[in-house]
Design a protein around this motif. Structure first.
Motif, short mmCIF file in Angstrom:
data_model
loop_
_atom_site.label_atom_id
_atom_site.label_comp_id
_atom_site.label_asym_id
_atom_site.label_seq_id
_atom_site.Cartn_x
_atom_site.Cartn_y
_atom_site.Cartn_z
N ALA B 41 0.84 -1.21 0.00
CA ALA B 41 0.00 0.00 0.00
C ALA B 41 0.87 1.25 0.00
O ALA B 41 0.63 2.19 -0.76
CB ALA B 41 -0.93 0.00 1.22
N VAL B 42 1.88 1.27 0.85
CA VAL B 42 2.78 2.43 0.92
C VAL B 42 3.54 2.57 -0.39
O VAL B 42 3.68 3.67 -0.93
CB VAL B 42 3.75 2.30 2.11
N GLY B 43 4.01 1.45 -0.92
CA GLY B 43 4.74 1.47 -2.18
C GLY B 43 3.88 2.02 -3.30
O GLY B 43 4.33 2.83 -4.12
N ARG B 44 2.64 1.61 -3.33
CA ARG B 44 1.77 2.07 -4.41
C ARG B 44 1.43 3.54 -4.24
O ARG B 44 1.38 4.29 -5.21
CB ARG B 44 0.48 1.24 -4.41
N GLN B 45 1.22 3.96 -3.00
CA GLN B 45 0.77 5.32 -2.75
C GLN B 45 1.91 6.33 -2.78
O GLN B 45 1.77 7.43 -3.26
CB GLN B 45 0.04 5.36 -1.40
N TYR B 46 3.05 5.93 -2.22
CA TYR B 46 4.13 6.91 -2.03
C TYR B 46 5.41 6.56 -2.79
O TYR B 46 6.35 7.33 -2.78
CB TYR B 46 4.46 7.04 -0.54
#
Lengths: 251, 228
Positions: B41-46
């Protein structure tokens, strides 16, 4: 004026969002201990200007210097400068999941690498400064707007900044809460904090500001002591603007 | 055969053995599934565009294909390219990949819901983006993701039964073996169903307690009358 007194230098800042040129070349120097107030109609780039200073919004052109070091184009060192340039926001932006004291100590722990006990002590000291020590263990959602804003001022103070940017710090508050926040800001000014304040509070500007910068259409249209801008006949634009606000409020 | 003897001496011990395996599957999968979900999730978002694309593609692939297919590939397919998992490990890997993808979607939704000002304030204090995500954004987002994550955890409890399809004798498998051997389909599967119900009930209660414990005081839970 002694050059060494200048803590912050802003040179020819330009910023556009799409076709909309919000800032069209703004320059000024800030001396240590000075309070500058920015006044002007909405959409004239006052808030954008503050954000360009700490690079939350990178300017398209122009430079910012803090204590002789360039803040613009500073790469990863920007995080050092941001510690030295505190910021207080219109909507407080307290960290919602943390108590007041933890809001203040978070950056001390994570950015400054301070020990837990030391950070806690410093956070409590800063909360005392803004009269919020008794509310240290309360969460943002449990605070009034004025209290939340005072905590956010404490949070900025904790980093021992050279200058604090206030972006319409009382615009989200009703008059009574506005007063308690302005009191804190006046105290800071008296104690020699360097402050740049975007506000519509003329009373605050008149009593605290060393200089008022009236901004219009992305430039500083008039600049001088509050007294000068309000009473010298050579200056008309800020008076017109204030007249418009006052007549609107009378309606 | 006496019903009580069948129940207490045959069915129950078999199911308990299966339950142990089911719990092992869940215990080995859930923590890594959560960690993977957070990372994706973090990788996709940020993350940068490449990382973001990778995370998106991974979620797309997992969401778009049956878990059973993934388990078959892991257990029956991979040996042909020299990677051999035991059935248990293949199941756990499959569950982690599946759990992680769905968790990532719940967490991503929560990340998006955190107001921009939180990141702005953190950066204004001199935090790096990563420090802000770690200390400000994620603690808030994970709280908001709890309902979705617990839902996904409950799915994991139930889809762990798919491990039986690649020979792991877990709860459902144990029930199936007893059912076919003694020709007691209704009783056996009803008992299996009750065990799952108990597991899910315990989870639901635990999540309720967890939500209360991590709730931020003063924040109004979404009730129709209280809108802030």
């Amino acid at each position: 004026m002694n050059n060494n007194d200048i803590v912050l230098r802003v040179e020819d800042i330009h910023k556009s969002f799409g076709d909309n040129e919000v800032l069209r070349g703004v320059s000024f120097d800030v001396r240590r201990g000075e309070t500058k107030v920015f006044i002007g109609p909405s959409g004239t780039g006052k808030s954008t200007l503050l954000r360009c200073i700490n690079q939350l919004t990178p300017p398209d052109r122009g430079r910012v210097w803090l204590d002789g070091e360039e803040v613009t184009n500073s790469g990863a060192r920007i995080n050092y400068f941001r510690q030295k340039i505190g910021m207080v926001f219109q909507n407080f932006f307290l960290f919602d999941h943390l108590t007041a004291v933890k809001n203040v100590e978070l950056a001390l722990l994570k950015v400054r690498g301070m020990g837990k006990a030391e950070a806690r002590e410093k956070a409590l000291t800063e909360l005392r400064q803004v009269g919020m020590e008794d509310w240290a263990d309360h969460y943002p959602a449990e605070l009034s707007g004025g209290q939340a804003q005072r905590v956010s001022i404490a949070r900025a103070l904790a980093m021992d900044p050279d200058v604090i940017l206030f972006d319409e710090p009382t615009s989200a508050l009703d008059p009574e809460l506005t007063r308690e926040v302005l009191e804190v800001m006046k105290k800071l000014a008296r104690n020699g904090m360097t402050m740049l304040v975007v506000t519509h509070e003329m009373g605050f500007a008149c009593s605290v500001a060393n200089e008022v910068l009236f901004m219009e259409n992305g430039v500083v249209a008039e600049q001088g002591s509050p007294d000068l801008l309000l009473h010298d006949p050579r200056f008309t634009r800020m008076k017109d603007f204030i007249g418009r606000i006052d007549s609107r409020m009378d309606d | 055969m006496d019903q009580a003897v069948f129940f207490f001496e045959i069915l129950l011990p078999a199911l308990m053995q299966g339950l142990v395996v089911t719990l092992q599957l869940i215990a080995c999968s859930a923590p890594f599934g959560l960690a993977l979900g957070v990372a994706v999730a973090v990788g996709r978002q940020y993350g940068n565009p490449v990382v973001s694309w990778l995370c998106k593609t991974y979620v797309f692939l997992i969401k778009g294909t049956p878990l059973l297919l993934l388990l078959f590939i892991l257990y029956f397919g991979l040996p042909s390219i020299g990677i051999t998992f035991t059935a248990f490990v293949a199941s756990v890997v499959g569950f982690i990949l599946c759990n992680g993808a769905y968790n990532a979607e719940y967490i991503r939704g929560a990340l998006i819901s955190i107001k921009e000002g939180q990141m702005v304030a953190a950066q204004a204090l001199g935090m790096t983006r990563w420090q802000a995500i770690r200390n400000v954004i994620l603690p808030q987002a994970l709280r908001r993701a709890i309902p979705g994550l617990s839902n996904e955890f409950i799915y994991l409890i139930k889809y762990s039964s798919l491990a039986y399809m690649i020979t792991v004798i877990e709860l459902s498998g144990a029930g199936k073996l007893v059912a076919t051997k003694y020709f007691t389909y209704t009783e056996s599967f009803a008992a299996v169903g009750i065990v799952y119900l108990v597991l899910v009930s315990i989870t639901t209660i635990a999540v309720t307690i967890l939500e209360k414990r991590v709730a931020v005081p003063g924040t109004v839970r979404a009730t129709p009358s209280a809108q802030l």
